[in-house]
Design a protein around this motif. Structure first.
Motif, mmCIF file in Angstrom:
data_model
loop_
_atom_site.group_PDB
_atom_site.id
_atom_site.type_symbol
_atom_site.label_atom_id
_atom_site.label_comp_id
_atom_site.label_asym_id
_atom_site.label_seq_id
_atom_site.Cartn_x
_atom_site.Cartn_y
_atom_site.Cartn_z
ATOM 1 N N ILE A 2 0.856 -1.179 0.000
ATOM 2 C CA ILE A 2 0.000 0.000 0.000
ATOM 3 C C ILE A 2 0.899 1.237 0.000
ATOM 4 O O ILE A 2 1.908 1.282 0.701
ATOM 5 C CB ILE A 2 -0.906 0.032 1.251
ATOM 6 N N ASP A 4 0.760 5.446 0.627
ATOM 7 C CA ASP A 4 -0.112 6.435 1.255
ATOM 8 C C ASP A 4 0.748 7.558 1.812
ATOM 9 O O ASP A 4 1.954 7.607 1.558
ATOM 10 C CB ASP A 4 -0.911 5.755 2.379
ATOM 11 N N GLY A 9 -2.860 7.901 6.264
ATOM 12 C CA GLY A 9 -2.851 6.509 6.714
ATOM 13 C C GLY A 9 -3.299 6.356 8.150
ATOM 14 O O GLY A 9 -3.987 5.388 8.504
ATOM 15 N N ASN A 12 -7.120 6.330 7.992
ATOM 16 C CA ASN A 12 -7.828 5.533 6.992
ATOM 17 C C ASN A 12 -8.622 4.411 7.663
ATOM 18 O O ASN A 12 -8.041 3.470 8.200
ATOM 19 C CB ASN A 12 -6.835 4.944 5.985
ATOM 20 N N LEU A 14 -10.135 1.982 6.513
ATOM 21 C CA LEU A 14 -10.006 0.671 5.865
ATOM 22 C C LEU A 14 -8.788 -0.109 6.351
ATOM 23 O O LEU A 14 -8.709 -1.313 6.153
ATOM 24 C CB LEU A 14 -9.946 0.836 4.349
ATOM 25 N N TYR A 15 -7.846 0.567 6.988
ATOM 26 C CA TYR A 15 -6.650 -0.109 7.491
ATOM 27 C C TYR A 15 -6.966 -0.830 8.792
ATOM 28 O O TYR A 15 -7.787 -0.350 9.595
ATOM 29 C CB TYR A 15 -5.526 0.885 7.760
ATOM 30 N N PRO A 16 -6.288 -1.938 9.057
ATOM 31 C CA PRO A 16 -6.438 -2.581 10.363
ATOM 32 C C PRO A 16 -6.079 -1.595 11.477
ATOM 33 O O PRO A 16 -5.205 -0.730 11.312
ATOM 34 C CB PRO A 16 -5.439 -3.733 10.302
ATOM 35 N N ILE A 19 -2.423 -0.846 12.406
ATOM 36 C CA ILE A 19 -1.672 0.015 11.492
ATOM 37 C C ILE A 19 -2.039 1.475 11.727
ATOM 38 O O ILE A 19 -1.165 2.340 11.858
ATOM 39 C CB ILE A 19 -1.896 -0.403 10.022
ATOM 40 N N ARG A 20 -3.334 1.789 11.821
ATOM 41 C CA ARG A 20 -3.762 3.176 12.087
ATOM 42 C C ARG A 20 -3.184 3.677 13.415
ATOM 43 O O ARG A 20 -2.673 4.802 13.489
ATOM 44 C CB ARG A 20 -5.292 3.261 12.138
ATOM 45 N N ILE A 72 6.686 -0.835 7.344
ATOM 46 C CA ILE A 72 6.160 0.428 6.836
ATOM 47 C C ILE A 72 7.363 1.363 6.704
ATOM 48 O O ILE A 72 8.055 1.629 7.689
ATOM 49 C CB ILE A 72 5.086 1.048 7.753
ATOM 50 N N ILE A 124 3.494 0.479 2.761
ATOM 51 C CA ILE A 124 3.222 -0.617 3.690
ATOM 52 C C ILE A 124 3.497 -1.905 2.930
ATOM 53 O O ILE A 124 2.899 -2.149 1.878
ATOM 54 C CB ILE A 124 1.770 -0.587 4.201
ATOM 55 N N LEU A 155 -2.707 -8.887 13.135
ATOM 56 C CA LEU A 155 -3.811 -8.669 12.199
ATOM 57 C C LEU A 155 -4.857 -9.765 12.268
ATOM 58 O O LEU A 155 -5.940 -9.633 11.718
ATOM 59 C CB LEU A 155 -3.304 -8.577 10.766
#
Length: 156
Positions: A2, A4, A9, A12, A14-16, A19-20, A72, A124, A155
């Motif tokens: 990914i 970003d 990020g 976001n 949509l990220y797990p 990660i956020r 990352i 990522i 995850l």
């Protein structure tokens, strides 16, 4: 893989969550003011390192992959080219995998894509994805960046 920005990020949806939360924790630490070194966030499960160094010509940098950790790569200053391959490429090791550092090296990346990262941009990279970080296409240059490690087990 990914691509970003650090601030986008961190927000976001949509990220797990891990990660956020990791990206937000880095923002909260004011990353441009951090000294080079390792910064634990959740012990050996989530940590990052501020790295100061020089890029190398793409042909001089070996492709690598990890089995356990998500990487990352976040550029703080300078520019970085990251060679990347799609998931599922054959991982033809050029030397035995180093379990202690979760690091394997390969000779090449079939159908390599180049990712150009500027300050505040990130890539990522998930386990088993070949990548070639710290590269330049023209000449070596100073690079200051963060490399984040997140245990992929978080995850699940």
């Amino acid at each position: 893989m990914i691509i970003d920005t650090l601030s986008a990020g961190a927000m976001n949806p949509l990220y797990p969550a891990v990660i956020r939360q990791t990206l937000q924790a880095i923002l909260d630490k004011k990353p441009h003011s951090l000294a080079a070194g390792k910064y634990p966030l959740q012990g050996d499960s989530v940590f990052f390192s501020v790295v100061e160094g020089h890029t190398r010509l793409l042909a001089e940098q070996r492709p690598e992959f990890h089995r356990q950790y998500i990487d990352i790569h976040i550029v703080l200053s300078g520019e970085e080219v990251v060679g990347a391959g799609v998931a599922g490429l054959p991982l033809e090791l050029s030397e035995p995998f180093n379990d202690a550092y979760d690091l394997g090296f390969c000779q090449h990346i079939a159908s390599e894509t180049l990712i150009h990262l500027q300050p505040e941009e990130l890539a990522i990279i998930f386990p088993l994805e070949l990548h070639r970080p710290m590269c330049s296409l023209t000449s070596p240059a100073v690079l200051r960046k963060i490399v984040v490690k997140i245990d992929a087990a978080l995850l699940k």
